[in-house]
Design an enzyme around this catalytic site. Sequence first.
Site: not given
Length: 395
Positions: A76, A205, A294, A298, A386
């Site tokens: 991704h 998100y 979550p 990580k 990220y």
Amino acid sequence: MTATTRTRVAIIGAGPAGLLLSHLLGQAGIESIVIDQRTREEIEHTIRAGILEHGTAEVLAATGASDRVKTVGHRHDGIELRFAGEGHRIDFAALTGRGVWLYPQHEVLIDLIAVRLAAGQDLRFGVTAVAVEGADTDRPVVHATTADGEPLVIEADFVVGADGSRSVARTAVTGSTTGGYFREYPFAWFGILCEAPPSAPELIYSNSPNGFALISQRSATVQRMYFQCDPEIDPESLSEREIWDDLRSRVDGHELLEGPIFQRDVLRFRSFVAHELRRGRVALVGDAAHTVPPTGAKGMNLAVADVLLLDRALRALLLDGDERPLDRYAETALRRIWKAQHFSWWMTSMLHVAPDASDFDRLRQLGELRSVVESEAGRRYLAEAYTGWPFETEL
Ligand code: PHB
């Protein structure tokens, strides 16, 4: 009769941290025993999160720990942050030159277990660690109980607690099972697995007035989704219709493709860092040392970063008699751990709606989200964190 066995490194916990450490040590010719109280079945089928940082995927592939990560996994190159009814893509590839891999943790475990067993590794399921003793000696010991209820003693040169958030080894390091810095959150995640096509090509998100949602994927036919819930909710108390309505109300206008829900769970979470990561000849890695909410994806990645450091420290100790890298393990690992703690807390607090949030809190949060997506520096900060900061090369 108590059976006693000897090894160089006794590893408690056959999760990603324990198995990867055993694999890396094995490549340096250092023998280890890995024990876990769960069965192999349970380990290989428990559903966990699914995002691997760029560096984590590289390590798994390059060390032969998982040759499926880049064939079965999906790369991704970004995520979508959604708020106020609009999606904003964070383009990881353009911002950092890196991406992440969607490859669920239980698949990593299936690969690691297969590799360890193929190497003739001593990997024992159904063995429960009871206590770790002798941290301050050079012969630390794990006391355990086998699947048949027989006592087992493992004597080692070094003991590693890779035994998750309810670590038994932690007591030998910090003096208590709980000793650490921690923070709780007044919400949890309601997670589902459903049979449906993907509702989006990348993860979404979403922050909405009704709370947070995460739209993730597993495959062309199975999807993973989460929405913010009360930590006390009974996962069976909602009908499928109610679950879809809750999800929809939290993705604020994004179209969701529905399908039968075949698994549901409630994930309670907190931020935690143990006061100590090592005492003498016992060290903690992964969730035994720290847990993160979550939202930043990580957890497993941080475990892999710990393991890379501890592997190097143990090679120096056990092959060259050099204790100096081990003496720097905790301090070096903690630098990344606290960065990841901050990132996970930040993503969590920016995206969820606290039950007691005021109008000020809500509007400030939207201001925060806008200041991230409208600034290249803001987007790059998120993308760097990220996709994962570079691993430490010095110890
Ligand atoms: C998941 O797919 O399970 C997942 C993905 C990203 C997260 C957490 C969980 O931040």
